[in-house]
Structure formats: C-alpha cells, structure tokens
Design an enzyme around this catalytic site. Structure first.
Site, PDB file in Angstrom:
ATOM      1  N   HIS A  70       0.833  -1.203   0.000  1.00 20.89           N
ATOM      2  CA  HIS A  70       0.000   0.000   0.000  1.00 20.89           C
ATOM      3  C   HIS A  70       0.874   1.262   0.000  1.00 20.89           C
ATOM      4  O   HIS A  70       0.734   2.125  -0.877  1.00 20.89           O
ATOM      5  CB  HIS A  70      -0.920  -0.018   1.229  1.00 20.89           C
ATOM      6  CG  HIS A  70      -1.832   1.164   1.310  1.00 20.89           C
ATOM      7  ND1 HIS A  70      -3.138   1.122   0.885  1.00 20.89           N
ATOM      8  CD2 HIS A  70      -1.637   2.435   1.754  1.00 20.89           C
ATOM      9  CE1 HIS A  70      -3.702   2.309   1.059  1.00 20.89           C
ATOM     10  NE2 HIS A  70      -2.816   3.118   1.596  1.00 20.89           N
ATOM     11  N   GLU A  71       1.775   1.335   0.960  1.00 18.61           N
ATOM     12  CA  GLU A  71       2.608   2.537   1.069  1.00 18.61           C
ATOM     13  C   GLU A  71       3.563   2.655  -0.121  1.00 18.61           C
ATOM     14  O   GLU A  71       3.851   3.756  -0.578  1.00 18.61           O
ATOM     15  CB  GLU A  71       3.376   2.552   2.399  1.00 18.61           C
ATOM     16  CG  GLU A  71       2.498   2.481   3.660  1.00 18.61           C
ATOM     17  CD  GLU A  71       1.394   3.544   3.737  1.00 18.61           C
ATOM     18  OE1 GLU A  71       1.510   4.583   3.048  1.00 18.61           O
ATOM     19  OE2 GLU A  71       0.409   3.336   4.483  1.00 18.61           O
ATOM     20  N   HIS A  90       1.799   4.393  -2.869  1.00 21.45           N
ATOM     21  CA  HIS A  90       1.843   5.857  -2.703  1.00 21.45           C
ATOM     22  C   HIS A  90       3.199   6.387  -3.170  1.00 21.45           C
ATOM     23  O   HIS A  90       3.284   7.404  -3.851  1.00 21.45           O
ATOM     24  CB  HIS A  90       1.641   6.234  -1.233  1.00 21.45           C
ATOM     25  CG  HIS A  90       0.212   6.192  -0.762  1.00 21.45           C
ATOM     26  ND1 HIS A  90      -0.793   6.907  -1.369  1.00 21.45           N
ATOM     27  CD2 HIS A  90      -0.377   5.531   0.264  1.00 21.45           C
ATOM     28  CE1 HIS A  90      -1.949   6.707  -0.713  1.00 21.45           C
ATOM     29  NE2 HIS A  90      -1.722   5.860   0.268  1.00 21.45           N
TER      30      HIS A  90
HETATM   31 ZN    ZN Z   1      -3.183   5.212   1.658  1.00 19.28          ZN
END
Ligand code: ZN
Length: 500
Positions: free
Chosen positions: A267-268, A271
C-alpha cells in the site's frame, strides 16, 4: 510588470515555499521514526516555526496581485499547459488560504490538536463523555470554516473540496448510493471459500527479519527503488514524498499475522511510486504535484489489492513465500489465496476487506454530511453510528472505542476526508480495468513477476500528469468514461463470485 515577469515571480515564490514544505515533511518523518525521546519539544518548535513561515508565504498579498496580471494573458491560453495549470491551482490555494480569517485558522489548529490529544486518551478508556465537547467544538468550527469558504448547496461541500477538489456531497452521493446497494447484495452472495477460509495459515509464526526481507523484495519487484526510498517501522504506517528521488515508507510487523506488514508495505509503496513518478521538472508547482487524495489512494489500493491480493500475483510469489517462511513450507496456494481475501463484516474500518471496506466509508460520509447540515447533533452521533453499522454491516459495536471513536479523523477536524478512501478504491478499479484493456494479459505478467509494464502505464497516464487535470477529468481522459462504481463492482464480482 509583464505577465511573464509576474509568472516568474509566482514560480519562484511557490517553489521556495515547496522547499520549506519538503523540509517540514522530512522533520515530520524523523519525528515519527528515529527522533530521540528527548528531542520532541524542540522538534515541535521547529515545526511550528516552519508552519508559520509557510502560512505567511501562502497568504502573501503579492500572490493575488501577480495572479491577476497573469490570468487572462496569452501565457495561460492552453488550459492543459503548465502555466495555466499552475495559475489555476495557485489561485484556488490562495483563495482558500485567504478566505479563512486568521482567528478561525488558529482556533481550528488548536481545537484539532486538543481534540486529537483527548481522543488518544479517551479512546482506549472508551470515554465518549470526555471526548464529546471537544468534537462539538470542532464541528462548530468546521461549520464556521464552511461559511468562510462559501458554498452553493450545503456546508459539507467546501470541506470535501479541500480534500478532493471538484467533489460535492451530491456528486459523491451519486456514486456512493448505487455502490452501497450493490455491495449489500454482493455481500449476501460471497461463497464460503471466502467467508470462512482457514486463517491459521496467516498466523505463522513469521519471524520479523524474514518478513522485512520479504516485504522489501516485493516492494522492489513492483518497482519501488530503494535508492530513492526507505522502509522503516512505525505504529501507524505512512508514506511521505520528500521530493524527487526521496519517497519513504513505513510499515509495522506482527509475527502472528502475515497480512499486516506485507499488504501495508505494498500500500505505502503504491503511494511512493506515485510520488516518484511525478514530473521532476515541475517539482514545487501544481503541475508536478499529486492531484488529490483519492487519486493518491487509487495508486496505493491498486498495488495493495488489485495486484497484491490477486491470484496471479501469488502464483508468482508463493514459491518464494514457502521458501522464506518455514510456517508456509507445506502451505497450499489456494488456501493461502482465500485466507488473504477473507470477506466478513467487521467493526473496524482499517481491518475491513475489499467488499465491506467501502460500506464503512459510505456511512461515515452520510454521518458527517448530516452533522454539517445540522440534521444530526454530536450528542446523537454514537447512536446514529450504531444504527448505520447495524443497517450496513449487520453488527453492533460493543463499545465506543470499536464504534464511533475508532478513527482519528474527526478528532483532528478532518471532516470530508473519508470519501477519498472509497473514491480511491473506485478510481483504482477503473484505472486497472483500462490498463488491462491496453496492456493485455496482466495476469500472465504478474505470475511471471513482471510489473514494469503496469508501472510504466501508470507513470505515463497518471503519475506524470501531476495536477494537470482535476480527478474526474483525469479518469475521463484515461479511461474514456466518467467515474463510476461499476468497474469496481465488476472486479469484485469477478474475483469473489465467478472465480471462487
Ligand atoms: Zn493510503
């Protein structure tokens, strides 16, 4: 002064402010990772000075003067050109910053800090009574803020727009209402293989150092460059884009629950890939900045869920997982795949699965919209929360801390933030469907560990665009369709119903 000169001034001014912001991000990153215990007071003072300098620069009246020299000039004729994009977004930011009276801005900052501090103590003690007056104060200040920013339809609109440019309560509801109905139906049909998988597979034990190595390898494989980033440990994982060549991520490890660190890392990293794909030559200007929270979240969700929780991804990765973790040495891929994709209504948003997650968001959106309208009072919030929770997910929280007090957002005055999570999921699915149509056979590529074509596609279509187009325009350009819940629902149906 010519429009060209005025533009150069604006460029220089905003770039310098962006450097200050980037310094602030780095200090904030250090504050959450490696700062020695006794350094916190000095760090808070450093951050406060930076925040003041940044605020002064953001509200500098010369911005308004120079913007009016450039607006309407030949420089900004092409609406998708860097000059026009920057001027459009600088104007928006300047209006937002200058419409809020200083007294109100100060009161909001203070109430948010207090609210968060009180919430941090009150939540573990399940103490709604202590928290309620702080939330009442925040809600009343948010209403004042909405008045100051101005709106046509309802007070929620300008607050939402702060987080997701261009959205209104009505535009979000138009997407969320059909989404909610379809999710409720879909939830009924989830087969037992996903409802009741064998979760013991995820309990390991998974030694932390092995997990870390495995997480790093996965992040690297999807394209995260450790020469431009870091992976560290924090209680609340986050990602921060310091600047070109520097986008850092954190995660947290649980020796007895594999998904936490692994999917958190993906997830990170998603980003971070967005931050690292922004056009470097436009750094420090809107043309080079992420367009919105929802688009940012679409990138993290895409890698975490559409890629990371897919069967082909694990066809490629599972042999390595079995080799790395003794606990998985004999494990079966199908059983593992079902375990990491369990669908089951739960009380806590951040632990929710792909099907139920957006339901958590839809009812938070409805509650905060009603709070801002005045249809709901803060004192009625816990009961309203439980009613919605029962209606949407069939559960009743046993206490406040697992109910209305579970998220930090409201305690910090972030009203209008929640919808960006669900919109991010929808954007992710719509982008992903288009990528699959453009690139063909993504499954085969994932199974072979090839993620570069997908990343390249995202870089070209989304990352490199910065804030060139507003989110809804971006999705229209990239996919040829308006934002809709349909690609997301199709993805879920395909994954959970057809391919059981
Ligand atoms: Zn997020």
């Amino acid at each position: 002064m010519t429009p060209q000169e005025a533009y150069q001034w604006l460029l220089q001014h905003h770039r310098d402010t962006a450097y200050l912001r980037s310094v602030k991000k780095l200090l904030a990153w250090d504050q959450r990772t490696f700062i020695p215990e006794k350094g916190h007071a000095h760090r808070a003072a450093q951050l406060a000075v930076l925040a003041r300098l940044i605020h002064e620069r953001d509200t500098d009246p010369r911005i308004g003067e120079h913007l009016s020299r450039v607006e309407g000039s030949d420089l900004v004729q092409d609406p998708a050109g860097a000059e026009a994009v920057n001027v459009r977004e600088w104007r928006r930011a300047y209006e937002i910053h200058t419409k809020i009276p200083t007294d109100l801005a100060v009161a909001l900052t203070r109430a948010a800090a207090e609210g968060q501090t009180v919430w941090e103590k009150a939540r573990p003690q399940n103490d709604w009574q202590t928290f309620q007056p702080y939330l009442e104060r925040l809600v009343s200040l948010k209403k004042e803020q909405a008045q100051a920013l101005g709106y046509e339809k309802e007070p929620y609109d300008p607050l939402l727009d702060l987080y997701e440019v261009g959205e209104t309560a009505a535009s979000v509801a138009a997407v969320f209402t059909p989404l909610r109905r379809a999710l409720a139906e879909l939830l009924e049909e989830i087969p037992a293989s996903f409802r009741d998988p064998d979760l013991s597979l995820l309990e390991g034990p998974f030694p932390l150092e092995l997990q870390e190595r495995f997480c790093r390898r996965a992040a690297e494989r999807i394209g995260y460059d450790f020469a431009a980033g870091r992976l560290d440990v924090t209680a609340h994982p986050f990602s921060t884009g310091v600047g070109p060549g520097d986008a850092r991520i954190t995660t947290r490890y649980d020796e007895h629950f594999f998904p936490m660190a692994f999917f958190g890392t993906l997830h990170e990293a998603g980003h971070a890939l967005y931050n690292l794909g922004l056009p470097e030559e436009h750094w420090g200007t809107p043309r080079g900045e992420p367009v919105s929270l929802a688009i940012h979240e679409s990138q993290s969700r895409l890698w975490e869920n559409l890629v990371g929780r897919s069967r082909p991804f694990w066809e490629g990765f599972f042999p390595e997982a079995r080799k790395t973790f003794p606990a998985l040495a004999e494990a079966d891929l199908e059983a593992f795949y079902h375990a990491i994709n369990q669908v089951r209504p739960s009380l806590i948003r951040v632990e929710a699965d792909e099907v139920t997650y957006n339901l958590h968001i839809v009812f938070r959106f409805e509650l905060e919209r009603a709070l801002m309208k005045g249809d709901l009072q803060v004192s009625e919030l816990p009961e309203a929360w439980n009613t919605k929770m029962q209606e949407y997910l069939g559960l009743t929280p046993p206490d406040f801390s697992q109910g209305v007090m579970q998220d930090v957002h409201w305690s910090a005055g972030h009203v209008g933030y929640f919808p960006t999570y669900a919109l991010g999921n929808l954007y992710a699915a719509q982008f992903f469907a288009q990528a699959a149509a453009d690139l063909g056979d993504l499954s085969g590529r994932f199974a072979r560990g090839e993620f570069a074509p997908l990343l390249q596609w995202l870089r070209e279509k989304i990352h490199s665009q910065g804030s060139r187009f507003r989110p809804r325009d971006l999705v229209q350009r990239v996919t040829g369709r308006e934002l809709s819940a349909e690609p997301f629902l199709q993805y879920l149906r395909q994954k959970f119903l057809e391919a059981g």
